[in-house]
Design a protein around this motif. Structure first.
Motif, PDB file in Angstrom:
ATOM      1  N   ALA A 272       0.803  -1.224   0.000  1.00  0.00           N
ATOM      2  CA  ALA A 272       0.000   0.000   0.000  1.00  0.00           C
ATOM      3  C   ALA A 272       0.834   1.271   0.000  1.00  0.00           C
ATOM      4  CB  ALA A 272      -0.933   0.006   1.218  1.00  0.00           C
ATOM      5  N   ILE A 273       2.170   1.160   0.011  1.00  0.00           N
ATOM      6  CA  ILE A 273       3.013   2.360  -0.008  1.00  0.00           C
ATOM      7  C   ILE A 273       4.033   2.229  -1.133  1.00  0.00           C
ATOM      8  CG2 ILE A 273       2.698   2.687   2.468  1.00  0.00           C
ATOM      9  CD1 ILE A 273       5.485   1.669   2.932  1.00  0.00           C
ATOM     10  N   PRO A 274       4.685   3.339  -1.519  1.00  0.00           N
ATOM     11  CA  PRO A 274       5.633   3.276  -2.638  1.00  0.00           C
ATOM     12  C   PRO A 274       6.699   2.214  -2.450  1.00  0.00           C
ATOM     13  CG  PRO A 274       5.168   5.553  -2.089  1.00  0.00           C
ATOM     14  CD  PRO A 274       4.500   4.716  -1.032  1.00  0.00           C
ATOM     15  N   ALA A 275       7.039   1.538  -3.528  1.00  0.00           N
ATOM     16  CA  ALA A 275       8.030   0.466  -3.470  1.00  0.00           C
ATOM     17  C   ALA A 275       9.410   1.023  -3.141  1.00  0.00           C
ATOM     18  CB  ALA A 275       8.069  -0.276  -4.802  1.00  0.00           C
ATOM     19  N   THR A 276      10.256   0.189  -2.563  1.00  0.00           N
ATOM     20  CA  THR A 276      11.627   0.601  -2.289  1.00  0.00           C
ATOM     21  C   THR A 276      12.450   0.498  -3.576  1.00  0.00           C
ATOM     22  OG1 THR A 276      12.496  -1.594  -1.777  1.00  0.00           O
ATOM     23  CG2 THR A 276      11.346  -0.428   0.001  1.00  0.00           C
ATOM     24  N   ASN A 277      13.696   0.943  -3.501  1.00  0.00           N
ATOM     25  CA  ASN A 277      14.581   0.857  -4.665  1.00  0.00           C
ATOM     26  C   ASN A 277      15.362  -0.450  -4.704  1.00  0.00           C
ATOM     27  OD1 ASN A 277      16.422   1.162  -2.619  1.00  0.00           O
ATOM     28  ND2 ASN A 277      17.176   3.163  -3.271  1.00  0.00           N
ATOM     29  N   GLY A 278      15.004  -1.378  -3.813  1.00  0.00           N
ATOM     30  CA  GLY A 278      15.685  -2.651  -3.784  1.00  0.00           C
ATOM     31  C   GLY A 278      16.887  -2.690  -2.864  1.00  0.00           C
ATOM     32  N   MET A 279      17.266  -1.531  -2.310  1.00  0.00           N
ATOM     33  CA  MET A 279      18.417  -1.450  -1.418  1.00  0.00           C
ATOM     34  C   MET A 279      18.018  -1.555   0.051  1.00  0.00           C
ATOM     35  SD  MET A 279      20.929  -1.197  -3.527  1.00  0.00           S
ATOM     36  CE  MET A 279      22.292  -0.676  -2.488  1.00  0.00           C
ATOM     37  N   TYR A 280      16.731  -1.549   0.329  1.00  0.00           N
ATOM     38  CA  TYR A 280      16.262  -1.656   1.712  1.00  0.00           C
ATOM     39  C   TYR A 280      14.846  -2.213   1.706  1.00  0.00           C
ATOM     40  CZ  TYR A 280      13.439   2.550   0.889  1.00  0.00           C
ATOM     41  OH  TYR A 280      12.517   3.445   0.398  1.00  0.00           O
ATOM     42  N   SER A 281      14.353  -2.627   2.870  1.00  0.00           N
ATOM     43  CA  SER A 281      12.976  -3.071   3.031  1.00  0.00           C
ATOM     44  C   SER A 281      12.196  -1.984   3.749  1.00  0.00           C
ATOM     45  CB  SER A 281      12.922  -4.371   3.852  1.00  0.00           C
ATOM     46  OG  SER A 281      13.627  -5.406   3.193  1.00  0.00           O
ATOM     47  N   HIS A 282      10.883  -1.974   3.550  1.00  0.00           N
ATOM     48  CA  HIS A 282      10.071  -1.010   4.303  1.00  0.00           C
ATOM     49  C   HIS A 282      10.295  -1.169   5.800  1.00  0.00           C
ATOM     50  CE1 HIS A 282       7.180  -0.927   0.661  1.00  0.00           C
ATOM     51  NE2 HIS A 282       7.911   0.159   0.655  1.00  0.00           N
ATOM     52  N   ALA A 283      10.405  -2.407   6.229  1.00  0.00           N
ATOM     53  CA  ALA A 283      10.654  -2.711   7.635  1.00  0.00           C
ATOM     54  C   ALA A 283      11.231  -4.115   7.717  1.00  0.00           C
ATOM     55  CB  ALA A 283       9.365  -2.605   8.449  1.00  0.00           C
ATOM     56  N   VAL A 284      11.743  -4.460   8.884  1.00  0.00           N
ATOM     57  CA  VAL A 284      12.211  -5.816   9.157  1.00  0.00           C
ATOM     58  C   VAL A 284      11.651  -6.230  10.504  1.00  0.00           C
ATOM     59  CG1 VAL A 284      14.213  -7.257   9.700  1.00  0.00           C
ATOM     60  CG2 VAL A 284      14.309  -5.681   7.766  1.00  0.00           C
ATOM     61  N   ARG A 285      11.072  -7.426  10.525  1.00  0.00           N
ATOM     62  CA  ARG A 285      10.535  -7.950  11.777  1.00  0.00           C
ATOM     63  C   ARG A 285      11.505  -8.964  12.349  1.00  0.00           C
ATOM     64  NH1 ARG A 285       4.377  -9.288  13.338  1.00  0.00           N
ATOM     65  NH2 ARG A 285       4.762 -10.275  15.347  1.00  0.00           N
ATOM     66  N   ALA A 286      11.896  -8.775  13.600  1.00  0.00           N
ATOM     67  CA  ALA A 286      12.743  -9.716  14.318  1.00  0.00           C
ATOM     68  C   ALA A 286      11.986 -10.126  15.575  1.00  0.00           C
ATOM     69  CB  ALA A 286      14.084  -9.079  14.678  1.00  0.00           C
ATOM     70  N   GLY A 287      11.449 -11.330  15.565  1.00  0.00           N
ATOM     71  CA  GLY A 287      10.608 -11.753  16.675  1.00  0.00           C
ATOM     72  C   GLY A 287       9.365 -10.882  16.752  1.00  0.00           C
ATOM     73  N   ASP A 288       9.179 -10.271  17.905  1.00  0.00           N
ATOM     74  CA  ASP A 288       8.016  -9.406  18.096  1.00  0.00           C
ATOM     75  C   ASP A 288       8.393  -7.925  18.062  1.00  0.00           C
ATOM     76  OD1 ASP A 288       6.405 -11.643  18.379  1.00  0.00           O
ATOM     77  OD2 ASP A 288       6.836 -11.801  20.516  1.00  0.00           O
ATOM     78  N   THR A 289       9.506  -7.620  17.397  1.00  0.00           N
ATOM     79  CA  THR A 289       9.939  -6.238  17.247  1.00  0.00           C
ATOM     80  C   THR A 289      10.010  -5.885  15.770  1.00  0.00           C
ATOM     81  OG1 THR A 289      11.265  -6.375  19.271  1.00  0.00           O
ATOM     82  CG2 THR A 289      11.747  -4.553  17.781  1.00  0.00           C
ATOM     83  N   LEU A 290       9.464  -4.741  15.426  1.00  0.00           N
ATOM     84  CA  LEU A 290       9.464  -4.264  14.041  1.00  0.00           C
ATOM     85  C   LEU A 290      10.364  -3.033  13.936  1.00  0.00           C
ATOM     86  CD1 LEU A 290       8.001  -4.702  11.233  1.00  0.00           C
ATOM     87  CD2 LEU A 290       6.502  -2.826  11.935  1.00  0.00           C
ATOM     88  N   TYR A 291      11.330  -3.099  13.023  1.00  0.00           N
ATOM     89  CA  TYR A 291      12.231  -1.974  12.768  1.00  0.00           C
ATOM     90  C   TYR A 291      11.813  -1.355  11.438  1.00  0.00           C
ATOM     91  CZ  TYR A 291      14.987  -4.263  16.395  1.00  0.00           C
ATOM     92  OH  TYR A 291      15.390  -4.841  17.570  1.00  0.00           O
ATOM     93  N   VAL A 292      11.348  -0.112  11.477  1.00  0.00           N
ATOM     94  CA  VAL A 292      10.822   0.556  10.291  1.00  0.00           C
ATOM     95  C   VAL A 292      11.882   1.472   9.700  1.00  0.00           C
ATOM     96  CG1 VAL A 292       9.003   2.045   9.368  1.00  0.00           C
ATOM     97  CG2 VAL A 292       8.482   0.454  11.239  1.00  0.00           C
ATOM     98  N   SER A 293      12.158   1.304   8.410  1.00  0.00           N
ATOM     99  CA  SER A 293      13.129   2.165   7.728  1.00  0.00           C
ATOM    100  C   SER A 293      12.661   3.615   7.717  1.00  0.00           C
ATOM    101  CB  SER A 293      13.333   1.684   6.293  1.00  0.00           C
ATOM    102  OG  SER A 293      13.874   0.387   6.256  1.00  0.00           O
ATOM    103  N   GLY A 294      13.592   4.507   7.472  1.00  0.00           N
ATOM    104  CA  GLY A 294      13.253   5.920   7.411  1.00  0.00           C
ATOM    105  C   GLY A 294      12.137   6.199   6.417  1.00  0.00           C
TER     106      GLY A 294
END
Length: 394
Positions: A272-294
């Protein structure tokens, strides 16, 4: 040689839509494509079309796009709905469209490879006289009866194929828990009617052919009283989707249930949001923690939104954040840490006013810093996040 001489409007792209549209072009058809975010309305995209094809994510998206296209649909045109939306949604579309528009439901069996090769199985319902030749360019056309027959057939087939893969994932997990050699188990299964699927789940596919999220959606559409196996499989897939496997191939279910090695960090891509350029992910989930890119204020074409206005860019940024959170079953209350980069600290009051409208509860841990510039000229801020997720997900 193409026998259909009219104009085709193909609404929706994505993994399946792009190769399908290319197949039609290669067959000699006149095709224009449309997707959200291009600045062209759906009505404008279909106004010259004799045949309109929709290939979208779910029933809501199909209804939204066709409702927007209504003013541009010409009397006598044919709409071919090729998404997987179920027979009830097809009937709702028939009620939405004027009687002068012919509607055909024609979902497909097959993934990206067959779409590119023109070897899909097209499950068609309704009157095909205006589109039979076009559909044949995509693969083998099965004419199944009145409107809705194709959609019902697709759900019926997926209600068998998808749970079978969940069952095999659980079989691998059982074997692993009881000391059964995995390769030997797959070899034994390969000699049974489940052999093809057992081989498919041997190593989860790196390329997403049929996403786990779409498989969950298909089983949600096929929910019916008495469908106990499909109901159990649907629950498994919903859990896997909430755990961050939604954008991966369905075969990744083997990792979720413990029949294979699950990655510690799972990339999250949000359609639902603009695609990345392939160099990063929108976010990464590690267990129950979500790290959201800038997150910054740019649209699907890479253009800056709200240039020169901190308030406008902040509004865009928080709307994008809301979609990322919703995709993972979270809200702004689940944000543990937020970091903001501003190109002008004097504009922090404008930024803060927008932020307070979205983050209304207990404030998260926070850092705000001023930087000389961001990665794209015209951007005034960028925000990254750490979010606490619940094991249940959404």
């Amino acid at each position: 040689m193409a026998t259909f001489l009219g104009q085709i409007a193909f609404l929706g792209q994505g993994r399946m839509g792009v190769p399908m549209a290319r197949r039609l072009l290669a067959a000699g058809h006149k095709v224009t494509t449309w997707r959200r975010g291009t600045g062209i309305s759906a009505a404008a995209a279909v106004e010259d079309a004799d045949l309109v094809i929709t290939m979208l994510s779910d029933p809501a998206a199909v209804r939204e796009v066709l409702a927007a296209a209504l003013p541009g649909l010409r009397p006598g045109a044919t709409v071919v709905e090729m998404s997987t939306i179920g027979p009830e949604a097809v009937r709702a579309l028939r009620a939405l469209l004027p009687s002068s528009i012919n509607l055909v439901d024609a979902p497909v069996l097959g993934s990206v490879g067959p779409a590119a090769d023109g070897t899909l199985t097209v499950l068609a319902g309704g009157e095909l006289s205006g589109c039979r030749g076009v559909l044949s360019a995509l693969g083998t056309v099965r004419e199944l009866g009145p409107l809705g027959a194709g959609a019902a057939m697709k759900i019926a087939v997926m209600s068998a194929i998808v749970p079978a893969q969940v069952l095999l994932a659980e079989t691998y997990a059982y074997g692993q828990a009881h000391g059964v050699d995995r390769e030997a188990l797959i070899e034994v299964l390969s000699g049974t009617p489940l052999g093809v699927l057992a081989e498919r789940l041997r190593v989860p596919a790196e390329q997403t052919r049929y996403s786990l999220a779409h498989a969950a959606k298909d089983l949600e559409l096929g929910a019916w009283e008495g469908g106990s196996l499909a109901t159990a499989a649907r629950k498994r897939l919903q859990e896997a989707r909430a755990a961050g496997f939604g954008d991966r191939d369905l075969t990744a279910i083997v990792e979720h249930v413990g029949g294979g090695r699950a990655p510690r960090a799972v990339p999250v891509t949000v359609p639902a949001i603009p695609a990345t350029n392939g160099m990063y992910s929108h976010a990464v989930r590690a267990g129950d923690t979500l790290y959201v890119s800038g997150v910054a204020a740019f649209d699907e074409s890479g253009k800056v939104v709200g240039e020169g206005s901190m308030a406008a860019q902040a509004e865009h940024v928080f709307e994008v954040i809301a979609r990322i959170l919703a995709d993972q079953g979270a809200t702004f209350e689940d944000i543990a840490f937020i970091r903001t980069y501003l190109t002008d600290m004097d504009a922090r009051a404008e930024y803060g006013a927008v932020r307070r409208r979205y983050i209304t509860g207990t404030p998260p841990a926070s850092t705000t810093v001023e930087v000389s510039k961001l990665f794209m000229p015209g951007l005034l801020l960028e925000v990254d996040l750490i979010v606490a997720l619940t094991p249940e997900g959404r």
